[in-house]
Motif scaffolding. Structure first.
Motif, PDB file in Angstrom:
ATOM      1  N   CYS A 171       0.832  -1.208   0.000  1.00  0.00           N
ATOM      2  CA  CYS A 171       0.000   0.000   0.000  1.00  0.00           C
ATOM      3  C   CYS A 171       0.867   1.259   0.000  1.00  0.00           C
ATOM      4  O   CYS A 171       0.555   2.244  -0.680  1.00  0.00           O
ATOM      5  CB  CYS A 171      -0.933  -0.004   1.212  1.00  0.00           C
ATOM      6  N   ILE A 172       1.947   1.243   0.772  1.00  0.00           N
ATOM      7  CA  ILE A 172       2.857   2.391   0.798  1.00  0.00           C
ATOM      8  C   ILE A 172       3.439   2.640  -0.591  1.00  0.00           C
ATOM      9  O   ILE A 172       3.489   3.783  -1.061  1.00  0.00           O
ATOM     10  CB  ILE A 172       3.993   2.157   1.823  1.00  0.00           C
ATOM     11  N   LEU A 173       3.866   1.577  -1.259  1.00  0.00           N
ATOM     12  CA  LEU A 173       4.453   1.725  -2.592  1.00  0.00           C
ATOM     13  C   LEU A 173       3.436   2.288  -3.594  1.00  0.00           C
ATOM     14  O   LEU A 173       3.797   3.011  -4.519  1.00  0.00           O
ATOM     15  CB  LEU A 173       4.998   0.384  -3.078  1.00  0.00           C
ATOM     16  N   LEU A 174       2.159   1.954  -3.422  1.00  0.00           N
ATOM     17  CA  LEU A 174       1.118   2.539  -4.263  1.00  0.00           C
ATOM     18  C   LEU A 174       0.909   4.008  -3.915  1.00  0.00           C
ATOM     19  O   LEU A 174       0.716   4.850  -4.796  1.00  0.00           O
ATOM     20  CB  LEU A 174      -0.199   1.779  -4.090  1.00  0.00           C
ATOM     21  N   GLY A 175       0.951   4.326  -2.624  1.00  0.00           N
ATOM     22  CA  GLY A 175       0.677   5.686  -2.174  1.00  0.00           C
ATOM     23  C   GLY A 175       1.716   6.698  -2.589  1.00  0.00           C
ATOM     24  O   GLY A 175       1.423   7.897  -2.678  1.00  0.00           O
ATOM     25  N   ILE A 176       2.936   6.245  -2.857  1.00  0.00           N
ATOM     26  CA  ILE A 176       3.987   7.194  -3.257  1.00  0.00           C
ATOM     27  C   ILE A 176       4.179   7.212  -4.771  1.00  0.00           C
ATOM     28  O   ILE A 176       5.161   7.754  -5.270  1.00  0.00           O
ATOM     29  CB  ILE A 176       5.336   6.862  -2.574  1.00  0.00           C
ATOM     30  N   THR A 207       9.560  14.097 -11.356  1.00  0.00           N
ATOM     31  CA  THR A 207       9.619  14.252  -9.898  1.00  0.00           C
ATOM     32  C   THR A 207       9.805  12.900  -9.222  1.00  0.00           C
ATOM     33  O   THR A 207      10.503  12.775  -8.212  1.00  0.00           O
ATOM     34  CB  THR A 207       8.344  14.932  -9.380  1.00  0.00           C
ATOM     35  N   MET A 208       9.178  11.876  -9.798  1.00  0.00           N
ATOM     36  CA  MET A 208       9.265  10.539  -9.225  1.00  0.00           C
ATOM     37  C   MET A 208      10.701  10.025  -9.194  1.00  0.00           C
ATOM     38  O   MET A 208      11.088   9.284  -8.288  1.00  0.00           O
ATOM     39  CB  MET A 208       8.375   9.582 -10.024  1.00  0.00           C
ATOM     40  N   LEU A 209      11.501  10.420 -10.182  1.00  0.00           N
ATOM     41  CA  LEU A 209      12.894   9.996 -10.206  1.00  0.00           C
ATOM     42  C   LEU A 209      13.633  10.404  -8.941  1.00  0.00           C
ATOM     43  O   LEU A 209      14.544   9.716  -8.483  1.00  0.00           O
ATOM     44  CB  LEU A 209      13.603  10.589 -11.430  1.00  0.00           C
ATOM     45  N   VAL A 210      13.232  11.536  -8.382  1.00  0.00           N
ATOM     46  CA  VAL A 210      13.915  12.064  -7.196  1.00  0.00           C
ATOM     47  C   VAL A 210      13.232  11.611  -5.912  1.00  0.00           C
ATOM     48  O   VAL A 210      13.880  11.132  -4.975  1.00  0.00           O
ATOM     49  CB  VAL A 210      13.968  13.611  -7.252  1.00  0.00           C
ATOM     50  N   LEU A 211      11.905  11.753  -5.853  1.00  0.00           N
ATOM     51  CA  LEU A 211      11.201  11.594  -4.588  1.00  0.00           C
ATOM     52  C   LEU A 211      10.718  10.181  -4.289  1.00  0.00           C
ATOM     53  O   LEU A 211      10.479   9.855  -3.129  1.00  0.00           O
ATOM     54  CB  LEU A 211       9.999  12.558  -4.539  1.00  0.00           C
ATOM     55  N   TYR A 212      10.551   9.346  -5.309  1.00  0.00           N
ATOM     56  CA  TYR A 212      10.009   8.009  -5.054  1.00  0.00           C
ATOM     57  C   TYR A 212      10.918   7.208  -4.122  1.00  0.00           C
ATOM     58  O   TYR A 212      10.458   6.609  -3.147  1.00  0.00           O
ATOM     59  CB  TYR A 212       9.814   7.264  -6.377  1.00  0.00           C
ATOM     60  N   GLY A 213      12.190   7.200  -4.427  1.00  0.00           N
ATOM     61  CA  GLY A 213      13.119   6.457  -3.585  1.00  0.00           C
ATOM     62  C   GLY A 213      13.252   7.049  -2.189  1.00  0.00           C
ATOM     63  O   GLY A 213      13.316   6.322  -1.193  1.00  0.00           O
ATOM     64  N   ILE A 214      13.256   8.384  -2.105  1.00  0.00           N
ATOM     65  CA  ILE A 214      13.409   9.050  -0.807  1.00  0.00           C
ATOM     66  C   ILE A 214      12.203   8.777   0.092  1.00  0.00           C
ATOM     67  O   ILE A 214      12.350   8.346   1.243  1.00  0.00           O
ATOM     68  CB  ILE A 214      13.598  10.563  -1.009  1.00  0.00           C
ATOM     69  N   LEU A 215      10.990   9.011  -0.445  1.00  0.00           N
ATOM     70  CA  LEU A 215       9.778   8.793   0.354  1.00  0.00           C
ATOM     71  C   LEU A 215       9.576   7.307   0.649  1.00  0.00           C
ATOM     72  O   LEU A 215       9.161   6.939   1.748  1.00  0.00           O
ATOM     73  CB  LEU A 215       8.561   9.356  -0.374  1.00  0.00           C
ATOM     74  N   GLY A 216       9.868   6.460  -0.339  1.00  0.00           N
ATOM     75  CA  GLY A 216       9.712   5.032  -0.120  1.00  0.00           C
ATOM     76  C   GLY A 216      10.622   4.531   0.983  1.00  0.00           C
ATOM     77  O   GLY A 216      10.190   3.807   1.885  1.00  0.00           O
ATOM     78  N   GLY A 217      11.876   4.922   0.942  1.00  0.00           N
ATOM     79  CA  GLY A 217      12.811   4.503   1.977  1.00  0.00           C
ATOM     80  C   GLY A 217      12.416   5.005   3.346  1.00  0.00           C
ATOM     81  O   GLY A 217      12.508   4.288   4.341  1.00  0.00           O
ATOM     82  N   PHE A 218      11.941   6.259   3.409  1.00  0.00           N
ATOM     83  CA  PHE A 218      11.557   6.845   4.694  1.00  0.00           C
ATOM     84  C   PHE A 218      10.334   6.151   5.282  1.00  0.00           C
ATOM     85  O   PHE A 218      10.350   5.715   6.446  1.00  0.00           O
ATOM     86  CB  PHE A 218      11.274   8.334   4.514  1.00  0.00           C
ATOM     87  N   LEU A 219       9.251   6.017   4.492  1.00  0.00           N
ATOM     88  CA  LEU A 219       8.005   5.459   5.016  1.00  0.00           C
ATOM     89  C   LEU A 219       8.120   3.967   5.300  1.00  0.00           C
ATOM     90  O   LEU A 219       7.569   3.482   6.293  1.00  0.00           O
ATOM     91  CB  LEU A 219       6.854   5.735   4.043  1.00  0.00           C
ATOM     92  N   LEU A 220       8.813   3.236   4.447  1.00  0.00           N
ATOM     93  CA  LEU A 220       9.004   1.819   4.726  1.00  0.00           C
ATOM     94  C   LEU A 220       9.879   1.623   5.958  1.00  0.00           C
ATOM     95  O   LEU A 220       9.673   0.696   6.739  1.00  0.00           O
ATOM     96  CB  LEU A 220       9.627   1.121   3.520  1.00  0.00           C
ATOM     97  N   GLY A 221      10.851   2.504   6.145  1.00  0.00           N
ATOM     98  CA  GLY A 221      11.696   2.445   7.332  1.00  0.00           C
ATOM     99  C   GLY A 221      10.919   2.750   8.594  1.00  0.00           C
ATOM    100  O   GLY A 221      11.074   2.075   9.619  1.00  0.00           O
ATOM    101  N   PRO A 228      16.347  -1.621   1.980  1.00  0.00           N
ATOM    102  CA  PRO A 228      17.519  -0.771   1.886  1.00  0.00           C
ATOM    103  C   PRO A 228      17.322   0.319   0.848  1.00  0.00           C
ATOM    104  O   PRO A 228      16.663   0.130  -0.165  1.00  0.00           O
ATOM    105  CB  PRO A 228      18.615  -1.747   1.440  1.00  0.00           C
ATOM    106  N   TRP A 229      17.928   1.460   1.066  1.00  0.00           N
ATOM    107  CA  TRP A 229      17.821   2.579   0.136  1.00  0.00           C
ATOM    108  C   TRP A 229      18.333   2.208  -1.244  1.00  0.00           C
ATOM    109  O   TRP A 229      17.726   2.565  -2.257  1.00  0.00           O
ATOM    110  CB  TRP A 229      18.616   3.767   0.678  1.00  0.00           C
ATOM    111  N   GLN A 230      19.479   1.517  -1.300  1.00  0.00           N
ATOM    112  CA  GLN A 230      20.079   1.257  -2.605  1.00  0.00           C
ATOM    113  C   GLN A 230      19.174   0.406  -3.492  1.00  0.00           C
ATOM    114  O   GLN A 230      19.092   0.626  -4.717  1.00  0.00           O
ATOM    115  CB  GLN A 230      21.451   0.592  -2.462  1.00  0.00           C
ATOM    116  N   ALA A 231      18.446  -0.547  -2.911  1.00  0.00           N
ATOM    117  CA  ALA A 231      17.556  -1.382  -3.708  1.00  0.00           C
ATOM    118  C   ALA A 231      16.365  -0.577  -4.229  1.00  0.00           C
ATOM    119  O   ALA A 231      15.932  -0.749  -5.371  1.00  0.00           O
ATOM    120  CB  ALA A 231      17.063  -2.567  -2.877  1.00  0.00           C
ATOM    121  N   LEU A 232      15.832   0.305  -3.394  1.00  0.00           N
ATOM    122  CA  LEU A 232      14.695   1.125  -3.804  1.00  0.00           C
ATOM    123  C   LEU A 232      15.100   2.084  -4.915  1.00  0.00           C
ATOM    124  O   LEU A 232      14.389   2.257  -5.912  1.00  0.00           O
ATOM    125  CB  LEU A 232      14.163   1.900  -2.598  1.00  0.00           C
ATOM    126  N   LEU A 233      16.261   2.703  -4.775  1.00  0.00           N
ATOM    127  CA  LEU A 233      16.736   3.614  -5.820  1.00  0.00           C
ATOM    128  C   LEU A 233      17.056   2.857  -7.100  1.00  0.00           C
ATOM    129  O   LEU A 233      16.820   3.361  -8.202  1.00  0.00           O
ATOM    130  CB  LEU A 233      17.970   4.366  -5.317  1.00  0.00           C
TER     131      LEU A 233
END
Length: 393
Positions: A171-176, A207-221, A228-233
């Motif tokens: 759900c988080i991955l859909l929300g971002i 915008t997704m290129l920049v924020l998807y990995g950042i928000l995904g890593g933060f909210l999943l964390g 891990p951040w590197q896998a999400l990016l």
């Protein structure tokens, strides 16, 4: 009164688009049946992956399917229009604010309330899910990471996490992931400004290129999920950046060789069946592996659908009311509300499969997002057309 021409009845013309809900349902049935008939097939396909340090990082069959989902979207982007759209003001600001400052956090809260509390007993308070070990992480069996415990499954180290958290991650991955594909269809059907819709899609893709990995890593964390951040990016790079670069250069080459009219009238029309066909093939693979879980607990789809439905309607209402307060024209208000309500399920599915595995609950949750997308968005299109008179010309 609105200056929308109500006689301009736009409809889905492609059989793939018009009956997408039916195709999705058939893929679910076909995938579950395939899982029963050939249970080893999905496991074999999932095993065809690029490994880094012994950890499967990119599933090749899924990567190919998702590239063909994403490329037709990216090739439509006109970067000159994207630059000009930065000056268009209110519609773009409203879309960016809702998509990146509001939607990820409301999805987190709504999914947590329903999956983590209200529906947790129905899902199974003690039910667990096996997901991939995070990229680059090598922990001994029995150790903990986030909310997971390292276990050995078929000779491979996996993380055992609560099942509801796995659904929560999907759900988080859909929300971002604001929509950059089907929203073009929803904007068209609601008689919105097609040019503005495409521009906002382009801006959200970048915008997704920049924020998807950042928000995904933060909210999943924050949700104590082992990502891990590197896998999400890396997933953003493979599933967004790669088709974006391919789309940019192939667009330039095709227009240079054949002209813009041929590109728009001939080339783009060939891509819609390719996009949706790749999506449906991905769904067959996903459901062939999750068939046993669904058959054992058929209400699983319902538990996941409820927070996704509430989130979709809430974000749409927020965007639509915001557009009214900003005194936007209806033609701009409809797509501005639609783009936040709809989800970029292609990237969400790709990321869930890459991070957690084809068989994970997170992957299933993102597929449920596809299942409810079409009927819910068609409902919102109807609301838009019935309320067009709320907006001044």
């Amino acid at each position: 009164m609105s200056n929308v021409n109500c006689a301009d009845e736009r409809r889905m013309t492609s059989i793939f688009e018009k009956y997408l809900t039916l195709w999705v349902a058939l893929c679910i049935i076909g995938g579950i049946a395939l899982g029963k008939i050939a249970p080893e097939l999905a496991k074999t396909l999932d095993g065809m992956s690029i490994n880094v340090s012994g950890t499967p990082v990119v599933s090749l069959p899924i990567a190919v399917c998702l590239f063909f989902m994403m490329y037709p979207i990216m090739v439509k982007i006109d970067f000159e229009k994207v630059i000009r759209a930065g000056r268009s003001g209110r519609p773009v600001f409203l879309t960016l604010f809702i998509n990146w400052c509001v939607k990820p956090f409301t999805m987190y809260i709504i999914a947590l309330v329903f999956l983590g509390f209200l529906f947790r007993g129905f899902i199974g308070a003690e039910a667990v899910d096996l997901v991939k070990m995070p990229f680059g992480l090598d922990l001994p069996v029995g150790s903990t990471h986030g909310a997971g415990t390292v276990v050995l499954a078929d000779g491979v180290k996996m993380l055992e996490i609560p099942l509801w958290r796995s659904y929560f991650a999907g759900c988080i991955l859909l929300g971002i992931a604001p929509c950059t594909a089907m929203v073009l269809v929803w904007g068209y059907l609601s008689r919105g400004n097609d040019g503005l819709t495409l521009v906002m899609v382009a801006i959200n893709s970048l915008t997704m290129l920049v924020l998807y990995g950042i928000l995904g890593g933060f909210l999943l964390g924050v949700g104590k999920l082992p990502v891990p951040w590197q896998a999400l990016l890396l997933s953003v790079g493979v599933y967004v950046a790669l088709p974006l670069v391919a789309g940019y250069f192939s667009r330039k080459l095709i227009i240079s060789a054949k002209g813009e009219e041929w590109f728009r009238e001939k080339f783009l029309h060939l891509l819609t069946p390719v996009t949706i066909g790749a999506l449906l093939l991905t769904l067959v693979l996903l459901f062939s592996f999750k068939g046993e879980v669904i058959l054992a607990n058929p209400l699983t789809i319902l538990w996941i659908s409820v927070p996704l439905f509430i989130q979709t309607v809430f974000i749409f209402a927020l965007g639509y009311i915001g557009a009214k307060m900003l005194k936007l024209k209806y033609e701009d208000a409809a797509p501005a509300a639609m783009i936040g309500a709809s989800n970029h399920f292609e990237v969400a599915i790709a990321t869930a499969v890459m991070l957690f595995g084809l068989s994970s609950g997170a992957a299933l949750a993102t597929v449920v997002g596809v299942l409810i997308e079409v009927p819910v968005m068609l409902m919102l299109v109807g609301i838009c057309k019935r309320t067009a008179s709320w907006f001044e010309a």
